[in-house]
Design a protein around this motif. Structure first.
Motif, PDB file in Angstrom:
ATOM      1  N   VAL A 197       0.851  -1.185   0.000  1.00 26.55           N
ATOM      2  CA  VAL A 197       0.000   0.000   0.000  1.00 26.55           C
ATOM      3  C   VAL A 197       0.892   1.242   0.000  1.00 26.55           C
ATOM      4  N   THR A 198       0.630   2.145  -0.924  1.00 30.05           N
ATOM      5  CA  THR A 198       1.430   3.362  -1.070  1.00 30.05           C
ATOM      6  C   THR A 198       0.509   4.577  -1.163  1.00 30.05           C
ATOM      7  N   GLN A 199       1.133   5.747  -1.223  1.00 27.15           N
ATOM      8  CA  GLN A 199       0.416   7.014  -1.393  1.00 27.15           C
ATOM      9  C   GLN A 199      -0.722   7.155  -0.379  1.00 27.15           C
ATOM     10  N   ILE A 200      -0.413   6.814   0.858  1.00 26.49           N
ATOM     11  CA  ILE A 200      -1.418   6.868   1.921  1.00 26.49           C
ATOM     12  C   ILE A 200      -1.657   8.330   2.322  1.00 26.49           C
ATOM     13  N   THR A 201      -2.914   8.739   2.321  1.00 25.84           N
ATOM     14  CA  THR A 201      -3.296  10.074   2.775  1.00 25.84           C
ATOM     15  C   THR A 201      -4.296   9.920   3.921  1.00 25.84           C
TER      16      THR A 201
ATOM     17  N   SER B 210      -3.178   0.514  -3.790  1.00 28.62           N
ATOM     18  CA  SER B 210      -2.655  -0.844  -3.675  1.00 28.62           C
ATOM     19  C   SER B 210      -2.915  -1.552  -4.998  1.00 28.62           C
ATOM     20  N   GLY B 211      -3.224  -2.827  -4.973  1.00 25.69           N
ATOM     21  CA  GLY B 211      -3.465  -3.597  -6.189  1.00 25.69           C
ATOM     22  C   GLY B 211      -2.981  -5.012  -6.008  1.00 25.69           C
TER      23      GLY B 211
ATOM     24  N   GLU C 107      -9.625  -8.449 -15.911  1.00 27.55           N
ATOM     25  CA  GLU C 107      -9.537  -9.884 -16.141  1.00 27.55           C
ATOM     26  C   GLU C 107      -8.104 -10.243 -16.532  1.00 27.55           C
ATOM     27  N   GLY C 108      -7.832 -11.559 -16.573  1.00 25.63           N
ATOM     28  CA  GLY C 108      -6.550 -12.036 -17.061  1.00 25.63           C
ATOM     29  C   GLY C 108      -5.437 -11.969 -16.022  1.00 25.63           C
ATOM     30  N   THR C 109      -4.271 -12.464 -16.420  1.00 23.37           N
ATOM     31  CA  THR C 109      -3.107 -12.449 -15.535  1.00 23.37           C
ATOM     32  C   THR C 109      -2.410 -11.095 -15.609  1.00 23.37           C
ATOM     33  N   GLY C 110      -1.452 -10.911 -14.720  1.00 24.90           N
ATOM     34  CA  GLY C 110      -0.673  -9.676 -14.714  1.00 24.90           C
ATOM     35  C   GLY C 110      -1.016  -8.766 -13.553  1.00 24.90           C
ATOM     36  N   ALA C 111      -0.323  -7.632 -13.501  1.00 23.03           N
ATOM     37  CA  ALA C 111      -0.476  -6.680 -12.398  1.00 23.03           C
ATOM     38  C   ALA C 111      -1.641  -5.730 -12.660  1.00 23.03           C
ATOM     39  N   PHE C 112      -2.233  -5.251 -11.568  1.00 18.80           N
ATOM     40  CA  PHE C 112      -3.289  -4.242 -11.662  1.00 18.80           C
ATOM     41  C   PHE C 112      -3.160  -3.305 -10.456  1.00 18.80           C
ATOM     42  N   VAL C 113      -3.693  -2.089 -10.612  1.00 17.23           N
ATOM     43  CA  VAL C 113      -3.603  -1.059  -9.579  1.00 17.23           C
ATOM     44  C   VAL C 113      -5.007  -0.716  -9.105  1.00 17.23           C
ATOM     45  N   SER C 114      -5.148  -0.553  -7.789  1.00 13.66           N
ATOM     46  CA  SER C 114      -6.457  -0.228  -7.209  1.00 13.66           C
ATOM     47  C   SER C 114      -6.344   1.020  -6.352  1.00 13.66           C
ATOM     48  N   ASP C 115      -7.226   1.980  -6.566  1.00  9.71           N
ATOM     49  CA  ASP C 115      -7.268   3.216  -5.789  1.00  9.71           C
ATOM     50  C   ASP C 115      -8.357   3.103  -4.725  1.00  9.71           C
ATOM     51  N   LEU C 116      -7.955   3.225  -3.462  1.00  8.42           N
ATOM     52  CA  LEU C 116      -8.912   3.216  -2.352  1.00  8.42           C
ATOM     53  C   LEU C 116      -9.243   4.654  -2.008  1.00  8.42           C
TER      54      LEU C 116
ATOM     55  N   THR D 108      -1.987  -4.603   5.986  1.00 13.93           N
ATOM     56  CA  THR D 108      -2.636  -3.553   6.761  1.00 13.93           C
ATOM     57  C   THR D 108      -1.949  -2.212   6.529  1.00 13.93           C
ATOM     58  N   PHE D 109      -2.715  -1.158   6.654  1.00 19.87           N
ATOM     59  CA  PHE D 109      -2.169   0.195   6.599  1.00 19.87           C
ATOM     60  C   PHE D 109      -3.096   1.100   7.403  1.00 19.87           C
ATOM     61  N   LYS D 110      -2.614   2.277   7.716  1.00 15.53           N
ATOM     62  CA  LYS D 110      -3.397   3.223   8.505  1.00 15.53           C
ATOM     63  C   LYS D 110      -3.406   4.571   7.802  1.00 15.53           C
ATOM     64  N   THR D 111      -4.603   5.101   7.624  1.00 21.19           N
ATOM     65  CA  THR D 111      -4.708   6.428   7.013  1.00 21.19           C
ATOM     66  C   THR D 111      -4.133   7.477   7.964  1.00 21.19           C
ATOM     67  N   LEU D 112      -3.759   8.603   7.392  1.00 22.14           N
ATOM     68  CA  LEU D 112      -3.164   9.658   8.195  1.00 22.14           C
ATOM     69  C   LEU D 112      -4.213  10.337   9.065  1.00 22.14           C
TER      70      LEU D 112
END
Length: 600
Positions: free
Chosen positions: A238-242, A248-249, A284-293, A321-325
């Motif tokens: 998990v990155t770019q936590i605000t 994540s993804g 769908e399919g294999t490979g990497a994907f990015v998800s914006d929470l 796990t991650f924690k928002t700011l």
């Protein structure tokens, strides 16, 4: 063949030549009795060998020559034999024996037949080589998407110990032990094998194998097809936590042998979220994907897991796990004290996760003014000043600042601020909880400091002789808490007191009594106490030392000790040398970190 026999054989033709050359004309027609030698065995395989015969003397002539052999000693032409059919120009001849059994001891002799009968050469023995084992391959059963059961049976060892056995498999035919394989023991007999880490929905080829000194033998090839397997997916960090969002993804690394019809990220405040919780589809399919929470709550711990689905089912990646700011606000204090330098060099005040009001301490050497900024742009939305009635506004007027050590607070929620000049000291059992004993602010070190004699007892830091501004600390902690527990001093002694309020909302202190220890004092464990010299404002001790080394220790322990150069002591520094025996006066400034060592 034994060396002595070979020597005798080689001497026969020499003797014959000597006899012949010594004959008179009348004796030149004399013929030797027929004689034969068996010279060597070579090119031995599992089913053949080559034997060399040697005609020593032909007598009246040979009509047939060859080699006979048997598994018993003394082979004759009544046993197995093979005649020589090559040219007769040489005395030596080679005969290759075929149809031999593997790993068997044989006895062989050259033979030759003439008018006088059959003569034989010396007997030689040899052992044929082993062959690879013989075995069968069992049908494959218990087939899943990534495993199966198989096996085989070693029926013939091949004349040598079976040192390894198992099954090997591959996606191409034929499989060998250079592909995937199991190891299922040694020797003859049946064995079972578990094939693992297979791919789903694939045709595999399997053979039993067994290995001995001759090599590796294989059973017949059987084939089977795995079922569709579950996919494999990993969860991205998990990155770019605000305060309200994060990124994540995942990565679908294996499709299980079927189409990935869905993938994405599921999240929740509970562990191990699944498809019944919040879901962010990722295609769908294999490979990497990015998800914006998005639309997350402030200062909240969340759990995320990537997922992937094929016709077999859905699997999940690891739970991250991650924690928002928290809703923390930071203001740079930019003003006359720092030449209005609106950069990271300015002091700042900051709020906490539980208190939206930012606070901090800034030293103003002279009366002046300041403004608060949330970045360094000076644009109106990020600049805060006085609204004319003691509140904040954008950009507002300069906020007046008196000279001194100012406690500054600002609340962006209700747009309020406060500025209070503070003077800090110590209060407690040392003075009967009367007026505070003052500390002195050191602008170079950014700390309040002072030395005083303290009894065993309780005390606190207090400002302006008012309990509105006081700090204590939990037992065993050097972290201060506003209005916190009394600080406890266990030993009566002279103490160096340090109050550090230079880190907003992360205030600390030290209360240290000082001593000297080392080989020069006679012990590294037992300290020689130092006393506070009010006149020279240093800790001092006069004592006898021997040539050796010393260090300065706080509170009779090694957690905080100073050594190195006397003009620039450092925590944990090198031992300080004492050149010779004598009486010494030693002084030490625990804030400037300098010391003197003077022989009296």
């Amino acid at each position: 063949m034994k060396i002595k026999s070979i020597f005798k054989l080689m001497m026969l033709p020499v003797a014959a030549v000597l006899i012949l050359t010594g004959c008179t004309k009348e004796t030149s027609e004399i013929r030797l009795d027929p004689a034969l030698g068996t010279n060597k065995v070579f090119n031995i395989t599992s089913n053949s060998a080559t034997v060399t015969g040697f005609v020593v003397a032909e007598g009246d002539g040979f009509t047939t020559r060859g080699v006979c052999w048997n598994t018993q000693t003394g082979p004759t032409i009544d046993n197995s034999k093979d005649s020589y059919a090559g040219p007769l120009t040489n005395a030596a001849y080679d005969v290759t024996l075929t149809g031999l059994s593997y790993a068997t001891t044989y006895y062989a002799r050259a033979y030759a037949t003439g008018p006088e009968g059959t003569v034989y050469g010396e007997e030689l023995s040899f052992v044929t080589k082993p062959v690879v084992p013989t075995l069968t391959t069992l049908a494959v059963t218990e087939i899943t998407g990534n495993s199966a059961s198989g096996g085989g049976s070693v029926t013939v060892a091949g004349g040598a110990d079976v040192t390894a056995r198992g099954v090997c498999w591959s996606l191409t035919d034929p499989p060998t032990i250079d592909n995937g394989k199991t190891n299922n023991g040694e020797g003859l007999g049946d064995f079972t094998s578990e094939l693992t880490e297979l791919l789903g929905n694939q045709t595999y080829y399997v053979r039993a194998y067994a290995t001995n000194s001759a090599g590796t033998g294989y059973g017949p090839t059987v084939s089977f097809k795995t079922e569709i397997d579950f996919p494999a997916v990993t969860t991205a960090a998990v990155t770019q936590i605000t305060k309200t969002s994060a990124v994540s993804g995942g990565d679908v690394t294996y499709d299980g042998g079927a189409t990935i019809t869905a993938r994405g990220l599921c999240w929740s405040t509970d562990p191990d979220p699944d498809l019944t919780d919040n879901v962010i589809p990722g295609g769908e399919g294999t490979g990497a994907f990015v998800s914006d929470l998005t639309d997350l709550d402030l200062n909240t711990e969340y759990h995320v897991r990537a997922y992937a689905t094929n016709s077999k089912g859905t699997v999940f990646g690891s739970d991250i796990t991650f924690k928002t700011l928290a809703d923390i606000n930071k203001f740079w204090v930019v003003g006359s004290y720092n030449g209005w330098d609106n950069s990271d060099n300015a002091e700042f005040i900051i709020s906490t996760a539980t208190n939206p009001e930012a606070e901090g301490y800034v030293y103003f050497p002279a009366a002046g003014a300041f403004k608060l900024t949330t970045d360094h742009s000076w644009d109106d939305p990020h600049t805060f000043g006085d609204n004319g009635s003691g509140g904040l506004t954008n950009p507002g007027s300069d906020i007046t600042a008196p000279a001194g050590y100012l406690k500054i607070k600002a609340n962006i929620t209700n747009m309020t601020y406060s500025v209070v000049s503070t003077t800090w000291g110590v209060i407690g059992d040392l003075n009967g909880w009367g007026g505070q004993v003052p500390l002195t602010y050191d602008p170079a070190l950014l700390v309040w400091k002072g030395a005083m004699h303290m009894p065993a007892g309780k005390w606190k830091f207090r400002a302006n002789d008012s309990w509105d501004y006081n700090y204590g600390a939990p037992a065993g902690s050097l972290d201060l808490v506003a209005g916190g527990p009394d600080i406890i001093t266990d030993v009566e002694d002279d103490y160096a007191i340090t109050l550090d309020l230079s880190h907003p909302n992360a205030y600390t202190y030290r209360a240290d009594r000082w001593g000297i220890a080392g080989s020069a004092t006679g012990s590294w464990d037992i300290d020689q106490d130092m006393s506070w010299d009010d006149v020279n404002e240093v800790f001092a001790a006069t004592l006898n030392l021997v040539a050796g080394e010393i260090k300065f220790k706080a509170n009779d322990g090694w957690d905080y000790n100073l050594g190195g150069d006397l003009g620039a002591l450092v925590p944990g520094g090198a031992n300080i040398p004492i050149a010779e025996d004598g009486n010494y006066t030693i002084t030490f400034d625990p804030w400037a970190l300098v010391a003197t060592v003077t022989k009296n």
